[in-house]
Design a protein around this motif. Structure first.
Motif, PDB file in Angstrom:
ATOM      1  N   PHE A  62       4.149  24.010 -19.744  1.00 42.54           N
ATOM      2  CA  PHE A  62       4.258  24.665 -19.057  1.00 42.54           C
ATOM      3  C   PHE A  62       2.621  25.597 -19.444  1.00 42.54           C
ATOM      4  CE2 PHE A  62       8.430  24.969 -19.296  1.00 42.54           C
ATOM      5  CZ  PHE A  62       8.393  24.738 -18.341  1.00 42.54           C
ATOM      6  N   ASP A  63       1.874  24.262 -18.231  1.00 42.18           N
ATOM      7  CA  ASP A  63       0.330  24.374 -18.352  1.00 42.18           C
ATOM      8  C   ASP A  63      -0.245  26.006 -18.544  1.00 42.18           C
ATOM      9  OD1 ASP A  63       1.110  22.089 -16.587  1.00 42.18           O
ATOM     10  OD2 ASP A  63      -1.141  21.222 -16.310  1.00 42.18           O
TER      11      ASP A  63
ATOM     12  N   ALA B 113       9.220  26.647 -26.150  1.00 44.52           N
ATOM     13  CA  ALA B 113       9.408  27.115 -24.308  1.00 44.52           C
ATOM     14  C   ALA B 113       8.870  26.639 -23.623  1.00 44.52           C
ATOM     15  CB  ALA B 113       9.586  28.858 -24.111  1.00 44.52           C
ATOM     16  N   LEU B 114       7.497  26.924 -24.482  1.00 43.91           N
ATOM     17  CA  LEU B 114       6.145  26.084 -23.053  1.00 43.91           C
ATOM     18  C   LEU B 114       5.944  24.596 -22.958  1.00 43.91           C
ATOM     19  CD1 LEU B 114       3.123  28.008 -25.176  1.00 43.91           C
ATOM     20  CD2 LEU B 114       3.882  28.115 -22.869  1.00 43.91           C
ATOM     21  N   SER B 115       6.709  24.197 -23.733  1.00 46.55           N
ATOM     22  CA  SER B 115       6.859  22.311 -24.368  1.00 46.55           C
ATOM     23  C   SER B 115       7.840  21.704 -23.030  1.00 46.55           C
ATOM     24  CB  SER B 115       6.768  21.560 -25.179  1.00 46.55           C
ATOM     25  OG  SER B 115       5.552  21.996 -26.066  1.00 46.55           O
ATOM     26  N   CYS B 116       8.604  22.146 -22.434  1.00 41.49           N
ATOM     27  CA  CYS B 116       9.759  22.790 -20.824  1.00 41.49           C
ATOM     28  C   CYS B 116      10.979  22.315 -21.562  1.00 41.49           C
ATOM     29  CB  CYS B 116       9.665  21.028 -20.285  1.00 41.49           C
ATOM     30  SG  CYS B 116       7.800  20.720 -19.621  1.00 41.49           S
ATOM     31  N   HIS B 117      11.233  23.195 -22.780  1.00 43.03           N
ATOM     32  CA  HIS B 117      12.465  24.089 -23.825  1.00 43.03           C
ATOM     33  C   HIS B 117      12.108  22.718 -24.634  1.00 43.03           C
ATOM     34  CE1 HIS B 117      12.054  27.531 -20.736  1.00 43.03           C
ATOM     35  NE2 HIS B 117      12.216  26.628 -19.588  1.00 43.03           N
ATOM     36  N   GLN B 118      12.132  22.415 -24.906  1.00 45.38           N
ATOM     37  CA  GLN B 118      12.132  20.599 -25.629  1.00 45.38           C
ATOM     38  C   GLN B 118      12.413  21.189 -27.201  1.00 45.38           C
ATOM     39  OE1 GLN B 118      10.324  16.788 -24.863  1.00 45.38           O
ATOM     40  NE2 GLN B 118       8.943  18.248 -23.728  1.00 45.38           N
ATOM     41  N   ASP B 119      13.037  20.754 -27.628  1.00 44.52           N
ATOM     42  CA  ASP B 119      13.704  20.862 -29.516  1.00 44.52           C
ATOM     43  C   ASP B 119      12.126  20.379 -30.148  1.00 44.52           C
ATOM     44  OD1 ASP B 119      15.327  22.654 -28.712  1.00 44.52           O
ATOM     45  OD2 ASP B 119      16.998  20.941 -29.000  1.00 44.52           O
TER      46      ASP B 119
ATOM     47  N   THR C  83      -0.615  19.953  -9.813  1.00 43.06           N
ATOM     48  CA  THR C  83       0.344  18.940 -10.339  1.00 43.06           C
ATOM     49  C   THR C  83       0.744  19.800 -12.327  1.00 43.06           C
ATOM     50  OG1 THR C  83      -1.474  17.525 -11.446  1.00 43.06           O
ATOM     51  CG2 THR C  83      -0.800  17.127  -9.760  1.00 43.06           C
ATOM     52  N   LYS C  84      -0.017  21.250 -12.258  1.00 39.97           N
ATOM     53  CA  LYS C  84       1.046  21.679 -12.986  1.00 39.97           C
ATOM     54  C   LYS C  84       2.139  22.757 -13.278  1.00 39.97           C
ATOM     55  CE  LYS C  84      -3.594  24.643 -14.422  1.00 39.97           C
ATOM     56  NZ  LYS C  84      -3.945  25.690 -14.283  1.00 39.97           N
ATOM     57  N   HIS C  85       2.894  21.793 -14.463  1.00 39.44           N
ATOM     58  CA  HIS C  85       4.268  22.095 -14.076  1.00 39.44           C
ATOM     59  C   HIS C  85       4.190  24.116 -14.664  1.00 39.44           C
ATOM     60  CE1 HIS C  85       6.178  18.460 -14.193  1.00 39.44           C
ATOM     61  NE2 HIS C  85       5.810  17.809 -15.242  1.00 39.44           N
ATOM     62  N   HIS C  86       5.693  24.485 -13.942  1.00 41.35           N
ATOM     63  CA  HIS C  86       5.792  26.560 -14.099  1.00 41.35           C
ATOM     64  C   HIS C  86       6.675  26.716 -15.022  1.00 41.35           C
ATOM     65  CE1 HIS C  86       2.091  26.468 -12.452  1.00 41.35           C
ATOM     66  NE2 HIS C  86       2.182  25.835 -11.102  1.00 41.35           N
ATOM     67  N   PHE C  87       6.702  27.582 -15.323  1.00 41.71           N
ATOM     68  CA  PHE C  87       9.257  28.168 -15.564  1.00 41.71           C
ATOM     69  C   PHE C  87       9.759  27.939 -13.950  1.00 41.71           C
ATOM     70  CE2 PHE C  87       6.136  30.426 -18.848  1.00 41.71           C
ATOM     71  CZ  PHE C  87       6.694  29.610 -19.878  1.00 41.71           C
ATOM     72  N   ARG C  88       9.085  28.445 -13.566  1.00 42.46           N
ATOM     73  CA  ARG C  88      10.291  28.404 -11.949  1.00 42.46           C
ATOM     74  C   ARG C  88      10.045  26.828 -10.893  1.00 42.46           C
ATOM     75  NH1 ARG C  88      11.683  33.333 -10.924  1.00 42.46           N
ATOM     76  NH2 ARG C  88      10.753  35.338 -12.153  1.00 42.46           N
TER      77      ARG C  88
END
Length: 537
Positions: free
Chosen positions: A493-494, A429-435, A15-20
């Motif tokens: 992104f863990d 970027a690490l927080s799912c590209h959230q501003d 259940t980790k999020h990855h950049f891809r």
């Protein structure tokens, strides 16, 4: 236990999020099956709870007083049980946009989906039947699930039980939802402790109880009461202590079960159908189910008094005004004094909420992306929440880190600047590209001592997320006290976080992100009072 532990570890990796790619989810929101945010038990006798009166002396308490231990305990009455439930789990407002309306609550929740359900087990309270009751926050009332046929609880308190309906989070977040349900249990645990503090009471986690015991006490194991309704999974049990005592009560499930009389009520179904069911959630819930254990025993280190707080807001008002920011202005800064106070409030102290509710030592440390804190260079910082970890951090994290002390920082805060740089793009970027992670005064990742914690048992996986949720609730309230706002970030992104920090293996894992700054308000939304819809004389 090794198979269960392997299942927990496999779930976390899966259940980790990855950049891809992101963890598996529904891919979109099916509004036709949006879960009902309120569980009810049809056929249960109801007890209306009084709302906190505007003239109540409880409203005169200042937020800063919650940390002093000097608040006189209120008597155990229906009014004060109602106050605790209102401040911990009750509605704080309604929001409306066009024809859409939704409730906000005092306890934070991922996506405002609120998987956590609250119960109380009480006896000897005038106006309330002895037994187990479910709290319905929408109507601020208790639904009696079971009457006690015999005395079952020690004097001087009552029980609060929390459960989770995983489907509420899974509807939106898919497989990662189990994590968020555990965050929310931690949010709710801390919210209950703060609410108890308003009343001069204390909350203690009964961490020796098995999940099966909690399920039996709360009636969660009664198939006949649920039918096709979504099931609730036991999370935790709190003893709300209403008189001062230094001793942890010994509460045995056996007399409680023996005292149970007739059960009433049938749970409502929250969604007409589930287009997606996520078997991995039920698998990890089973693997992390807690057996009976010995109660944790521990004492926090001796620390100086909590740093002073420049806030005169009332405790009740501040608890009720807490919100999750949706966007930040990108310009608001906070003082170093406010920053240090927020960090100091994350450290456990004896008889100081919310950390005195749990007996285990801190197992989570903070990696801080400082953007706009007056007097501090922008950059990456670490707050170590206990000693004995610094040497390994220095040895095993990135060799580029400098580990410099922060001039002017109170010496008991183990705060280090490891990199002076503009970290806004990295945080975003690490927080799912959230501003929101970059436009804040600071954001952070919560790093858990993962391997060593899980070696104690697979159920500790859940407790790590509870600790992260407790940290979130502390930061939510402290941000409000500082005149800014916070928000939890479950999407990150863990392994991207681990790569940036130089984490090898699984001795540390990032479990939750958080961000604090100057909030932007959405003027399109109308804010309505929380209980104006109730028609009570």
């Amino acid at each position: 236990m090794s198979q269960a532990l392997d299942s927990v570890r496999a779930y976390h990796e899966r259940t980790k999020h990855h950049f891809r790619r992101y963890a598996d989810g529904p891919g979109g929101l099916d509004w036709a099956t949006q879960p009902d945010p309120f569980r009810t038990y049809a056929g249960s006798p109801q007890t209306l709870l009084p709302l906190l009166a505007e003239a109540s002396p409880i409203r005169q308490l200042r937020y800063a007083e919650l940390y002093t231990g000097a608040i006189a305990p209120q008597p155990l009455t229906l009014v004060h049980i109602g106050a605790l439930l209102e401040l911990a789990f009750g509605l704080s407002a309604w929001k409306q946009y066009g024809a859409s309306r939704w409730a906000l609550r005092c306890n934070p929740s991922s996506g405002n989906l609120h998987p956590t359900e609250a119960y109380v087990a009480v006896q000897g309270v005038a106006g309330l039947a002895d037994g187990v009751h479910h709290y319905l926050s929408r109507d601020h009332l208790l639904e009696q699930r079971c009457a006690f046929a015999a005395p079952a609880l020690p004097a001087g308190g009552f029980l609060v039980g929390l459960s989770a309906i995983h489907w509420r989070e899974a509807w939106k977040y898919g497989e990662r939802a189990f994590r968020y349900c555990q965050h929310d249990a931690g949010h709710a645990l801390a919210a209950a402790r703060y609410a108890a503090a308003v009343l001069g009471w204390r909350a203690r986690l009964l961490d020796d109880w098995a999940d099966a015991d909690i399920a039996a006490l709360l009636g969660l194991d009664r198939d006949e009461d649920f039918g096709a309704a979504e099931r609730e999974h036991p999370d935790l049990l709190l003893w709300i202590e209403t008189n001062a005592s230094d001793r942890r009560p010994e509460i045995d499930v056996r007399p409680l079960r023996a005292a149970a009389g007739q059960w009433t009520g049938r749970a409502n179904r929250l969604s007409p159908e589930h287009k997606h069911d996520w078997p991995v959630i039920e698998a990890v819930a089973a693997a992390s189910r807690k057996p009976r254990t010995q109660a944790a025993v521990g004492s926090p280190p001796r620390l100086p008094a909590l740093l002073p707080l420049d806030c005169t807001a009332g405790a009740v008002a501040l608890i009720k005004q807490r919100r999750s920011a949706q966007a930040f202005d990108g310009v608001t800064s906070i003082s170093a004094q406010s920053f240090y106070r927020m960090l100091d409030a994350t450290l456990p102290r004896a008889q100081v909420p919310p950390w005195d509710a749990v007996a285990w030592p801190p197992r989570i440390h903070l990696a801080l992306f400082v953007h706009r804190v007056e007097g501090l260079l922008p950059g990456l910082y670490f707050l170590l929440r206990h000693d004995g970890i610094e040497a390994r951090m220095r040895a095993e994290l990135s060799g580029e880190f400098q580990w410099q002390g922060v001039e002017g920082c109170p010496p008991h805060l183990r705060l280090y600047r490891v990199l002076a740089a503009d970290t806004r793009n990295a945080a975003r970027a690490l927080s799912c590209h959230q501003d929101i992670a970059a436009d804040s005064a600071f954001s952070l990742g919560m790093l858990a001592e993962y391997d060593s914690a899980l070696n104690q048992g697979p159920w500790v996986y859940r407790q790590l997320f509870w600790e992260a949720g407790m940290l979130g609730q502390v930061l939510y309230l402290e941000a409000e006290a500082a005149g800014v706002r916070g928000t939890g970030i479950g999407c990150f992104f863990d392994d991207g976080v681990h790569d940036l920090l130089g984490i090898q293996g699984h001795w540390l894992q990032s479990l939750y992100h958080f961000t604090v700054g100057g909030a932007l308000s959405d003027e399109r939304l109308q804010t309505l009072p929380p209980y104006a819809h109730l028609q009570r004389s």
